[in-house]
Motif scaffolding. Structure first.
Motif, PDB file in Angstrom:
ATOM      1  N   HIS A 215       6.356   4.670   4.259  1.00 48.13           N
ATOM      2  CA  HIS A 215       7.041   4.422   5.521  1.00 48.13           C
ATOM      3  C   HIS A 215       8.449   3.875   5.301  1.00 48.13           C
ATOM      4  O   HIS A 215       9.385   4.222   6.024  1.00 48.13           O
ATOM      5  CB  HIS A 215       6.212   3.442   6.354  1.00 48.13           C
ATOM      6  CG  HIS A 215       6.748   3.179   7.719  1.00 48.13           C
ATOM      7  ND1 HIS A 215       7.692   2.202   7.982  1.00 48.13           N
ATOM      8  CD2 HIS A 215       6.486   3.754   8.909  1.00 48.13           C
ATOM      9  CE1 HIS A 215       7.966   2.197   9.270  1.00 48.13           C
ATOM     10  NE2 HIS A 215       7.254   3.130   9.851  1.00 48.13           N
TER      11      HIS A 215
ATOM     12  N   GLY B 266       0.819  -1.204   0.000  1.00 48.95           N
ATOM     13  CA  GLY B 266       0.000   0.000   0.000  1.00 48.95           C
ATOM     14  C   GLY B 266       0.856   1.259   0.000  1.00 48.95           C
ATOM     15  O   GLY B 266       2.057   1.225   0.275  1.00 48.95           O
ATOM     16  N   ASP B 267       0.216   2.381  -0.290  1.00 44.62           N
ATOM     17  CA  ASP B 267       0.940   3.653  -0.409  1.00 44.62           C
ATOM     18  C   ASP B 267       1.557   4.109   0.913  1.00 44.62           C
ATOM     19  O   ASP B 267       2.691   4.601   0.951  1.00 44.62           O
ATOM     20  CB  ASP B 267       0.029   4.745  -0.980  1.00 44.62           C
ATOM     21  CG  ASP B 267      -1.267   4.891  -0.200  1.00 44.62           C
ATOM     22  OD1 ASP B 267      -2.092   3.959  -0.246  1.00 44.62           O
ATOM     23  OD2 ASP B 267      -1.444   5.919   0.469  1.00 44.62           O
ATOM     24  N   ILE B 268       0.813   3.937   2.027  1.00 46.61           N
ATOM     25  CA  ILE B 268       1.356   4.389   3.313  1.00 46.61           C
ATOM     26  C   ILE B 268       2.536   3.499   3.722  1.00 46.61           C
ATOM     27  O   ILE B 268       3.550   3.987   4.233  1.00 46.61           O
ATOM     28  CB  ILE B 268       0.264   4.369   4.411  1.00 46.61           C
ATOM     29  CG1 ILE B 268      -0.860   5.355   4.076  1.00 46.61           C
ATOM     30  CG2 ILE B 268       0.863   4.695   5.780  1.00 46.61           C
ATOM     31  CD1 ILE B 268      -0.470   6.817   4.095  1.00 46.61           C
ATOM     32  N   SER B 269       2.412   2.212   3.442  1.00 43.03           N
ATOM     33  CA  SER B 269       3.497   1.287   3.794  1.00 43.03           C
ATOM     34  C   SER B 269       4.743   1.562   2.954  1.00 43.03           C
ATOM     35  O   SER B 269       5.863   1.548   3.476  1.00 43.03           O
ATOM     36  CB  SER B 269       3.040  -0.163   3.587  1.00 43.03           C
ATOM     37  OG  SER B 269       1.888  -0.415   4.364  1.00 43.03           O
TER      38      SER B 269
ATOM     39  N   ASN C 145      -4.289   4.070  -2.772  1.00 43.30           N
ATOM     40  CA  ASN C 145      -5.605   4.641  -2.454  1.00 43.30           C
ATOM     41  C   ASN C 145      -5.438   5.906  -1.603  1.00 43.30           C
ATOM     42  O   ASN C 145      -6.352   6.331  -0.923  1.00 43.30           O
ATOM     43  CB  ASN C 145      -6.493   3.610  -1.750  1.00 43.30           C
ATOM     44  CG  ASN C 145      -5.815   2.983  -0.552  1.00 43.30           C
ATOM     45  OD1 ASN C 145      -4.817   3.515  -0.059  1.00 43.30           O
ATOM     46  ND2 ASN C 145      -6.335   1.870  -0.076  1.00 43.30           N
TER      47      ASN C 145
ATOM     48  N   GLY D 148      -3.798   6.807   1.271  1.00 44.03           N
ATOM     49  CA  GLY D 148      -4.100   6.722   2.696  1.00 44.03           C
ATOM     50  C   GLY D 148      -4.230   5.282   3.145  1.00 44.03           C
ATOM     51  O   GLY D 148      -4.054   4.348   2.353  1.00 44.03           O
ATOM     52  N   GLY D 149      -4.517   5.118   4.422  1.00 45.35           N
ATOM     53  CA  GLY D 149      -4.667   3.776   4.982  1.00 45.35           C
ATOM     54  C   GLY D 149      -6.081   3.278   4.779  1.00 45.35           C
ATOM     55  O   GLY D 149      -6.967   3.506   5.614  1.00 45.35           O
ATOM     56  N   GLY D 150      -6.304   2.591   3.688  1.00 40.73           N
ATOM     57  CA  GLY D 150      -7.646   2.148   3.323  1.00 40.73           C
ATOM     58  C   GLY D 150      -8.232   1.157   4.322  1.00 40.73           C
ATOM     59  O   GLY D 150      -9.454   1.062   4.463  1.00 40.73           O
ATOM     60  N   ILE D 151      -7.372   0.446   5.031  1.00 45.66           N
ATOM     61  CA  ILE D 151      -7.865  -0.524   6.017  1.00 45.66           C
ATOM     62  C   ILE D 151      -8.719   0.178   7.083  1.00 45.66           C
ATOM     63  O   ILE D 151      -9.674  -0.392   7.607  1.00 45.66           O
ATOM     64  CB  ILE D 151      -6.681  -1.279   6.664  1.00 45.66           C
ATOM     65  CG1 ILE D 151      -7.189  -2.483   7.446  1.00 45.66           C
ATOM     66  CG2 ILE D 151      -5.812  -0.371   7.516  1.00 45.66           C
ATOM     67  CD1 ILE D 151      -6.082  -3.412   7.930  1.00 45.66           C
ATOM     68  N   PHE D 152      -8.375   1.445   7.358  1.00 44.73           N
ATOM     69  CA  PHE D 152      -9.099   2.173   8.408  1.00 44.73           C
ATOM     70  C   PHE D 152     -10.478   2.634   7.950  1.00 44.73           C
ATOM     71  O   PHE D 152     -11.303   3.025   8.777  1.00 44.73           O
ATOM     72  CB  PHE D 152      -8.260   3.352   8.907  1.00 44.73           C
ATOM     73  CG  PHE D 152      -6.905   2.933   9.407  1.00 44.73           C
ATOM     74  CD1 PHE D 152      -6.776   1.892  10.318  1.00 44.73           C
ATOM     75  CD2 PHE D 152      -5.749   3.569   8.964  1.00 44.73           C
ATOM     76  CE1 PHE D 152      -5.530   1.486  10.770  1.00 44.73           C
ATOM     77  CE2 PHE D 152      -4.493   3.164   9.421  1.00 44.73           C
ATOM     78  CZ  PHE D 152      -4.383   2.122  10.328  1.00 44.73           C
TER      79      PHE D 152
HETATM   80  C1  TPP Z   1       5.297   0.108  11.409  1.00 47.68           C
HETATM   81  C2  TPP Z   1       3.800   0.276  11.501  1.00 47.68           C
HETATM   82  N1  TPP Z   1       3.274   1.511  11.660  1.00 47.68           N
HETATM   83  C3  TPP Z   1       1.944   1.684  11.695  1.00 47.68           C
HETATM   84  C4  TPP Z   1       1.116   0.603  11.604  1.00 47.68           C
HETATM   85  C5  TPP Z   1      -0.380   0.801  11.702  1.00 47.68           C
HETATM   86  N2  TPP Z   1      -0.996   0.603  10.397  1.00 47.68           N
HETATM   87  C6  TPP Z   1      -1.629  -0.555  10.076  1.00 47.68           C
HETATM   88  S1  TPP Z   1      -2.309  -0.523   8.530  1.00 47.68           S
HETATM   89  C7  TPP Z   1      -1.769   1.065   8.301  1.00 47.68           C
HETATM   90  C8  TPP Z   1      -2.067   1.796   7.012  1.00 47.68           C
HETATM   91  C9  TPP Z   1      -1.695   1.012   5.801  1.00 47.68           C
HETATM   92  O1  TPP Z   1      -1.952   1.806   4.668  1.00 47.68           O
HETATM   93  P1  TPP Z   1      -1.522   1.321   3.239  1.00 47.68           P
HETATM   94  O2  TPP Z   1      -0.160   0.751   3.266  1.00 47.68           O
HETATM   95  O3  TPP Z   1      -1.747   2.470   2.298  1.00 47.68           O
HETATM   96  O4  TPP Z   1      -2.509   0.099   2.927  1.00 47.68           O
HETATM   97  P2  TPP Z   1      -4.113   0.138   2.710  1.00 47.68           P
HETATM   98  O5  TPP Z   1      -4.736  -0.062   4.057  1.00 47.68           O
HETATM   99  O6  TPP Z   1      -4.479   1.450   2.105  1.00 47.68           O
HETATM  100  O7  TPP Z   1      -4.344  -1.016   1.786  1.00 47.68           O
HETATM  101  C10 TPP Z   1      -1.065   1.541   9.408  1.00 47.68           C
HETATM  102  C11 TPP Z   1      -0.477   2.906   9.504  1.00 47.68           C
HETATM  103  C12 TPP Z   1       1.691  -0.671  11.434  1.00 47.68           C
HETATM  104  N3  TPP Z   1       0.944  -1.778  11.306  1.00 47.68           N
HETATM  105  N4  TPP Z   1       3.036  -0.809  11.398  1.00 47.68           N
END
Ligand code: TPP
Ligand code: MG
Length: 130
Positions: free
Chosen positions: A11, A5-8, A33, A35-39
């Motif tokens: 990171h 995912g984009d946030i991952s 997407n 942002g964190g779509g899982i949320f």
């Molecule tokens: C190192 C770390 N930081 C924060 C989190 C909390 N976390 C779980 S899912 C998530 C967002 C993931 O977003 P993305 O990678 O864009 O995937 P999507 O949900 O959009 O598919 C975060 C910040 C985590 N699991 N591990």
């Protein structure tokens, strides 16, 4: 191949340097997407203002610039034909990032439809006479 995912990816962006350093044959599929779509599955998603800032945390980044920085070929796949072609090119070797733009809210809505269809089907099986 890596699906992320984009946030991952954001990171761990500097991890891309390893692919360059070791001249890896790597294709990254970036499900973007914004942002964190899982949320979006959580109840707080129904409070858009606070939700976007504190949970979804969209970055608005154009990852094409990161690809350029680390020497990856960047493709945005806007349909499945483009996606297949980009994956085929990636599997040919080298370092590639293939972005799939998606929508967080639409994703949840599609899952809700699928869950309902599955629940309806299961209920039909349970009550059908033998
Ligand atoms: C190192 C770390 N930081 C924060 C989190 C909390 N976390 C779980 S899912 C998530 C967002 C993931 O977003 P993305 O990678 O864009 O995937 P999507 O949900 O959009 O598919 C975060 C910040 C985590 N699991 N591990
Ligand atoms: Mg995301």
């Amino acid at each position: 191949m890596l699906v992320i995912g984009d946030i991952s990816l954001f990171h761990d962006l500097n991890g891309l340097w390893a692919a360059r350093r070791h001249t890896l044959d790597l294709t990254i599929v970036l499900v973007n997407n914004n942002g964190g779509g899982i949320f979006n599955y959580l109840p707080q998603a129904s409070h858009p203002t606070l939700f976007e800032e504190w949970f979804a945390t969209p970055t608005g980044l154009d990852f094409a610039h990161a690809a350029a920085l680390y020497g990856a070929k960047y493709t945005v796949a806007r349909d499945w034909d483009a996606f297949r072609a980009a994956l085929a090119a990636g599997l040919g070797g080298g370092f590639h990032i293939v972005e799939l733009p998606t929508d967080r809210a639409a994703n949840v809505a599609m899952h809700q439809q699928a869950w309902k269809a599955a629940a309806d089907a299961a209920f039909t099986i349970e009550v059908a006479p033998a």
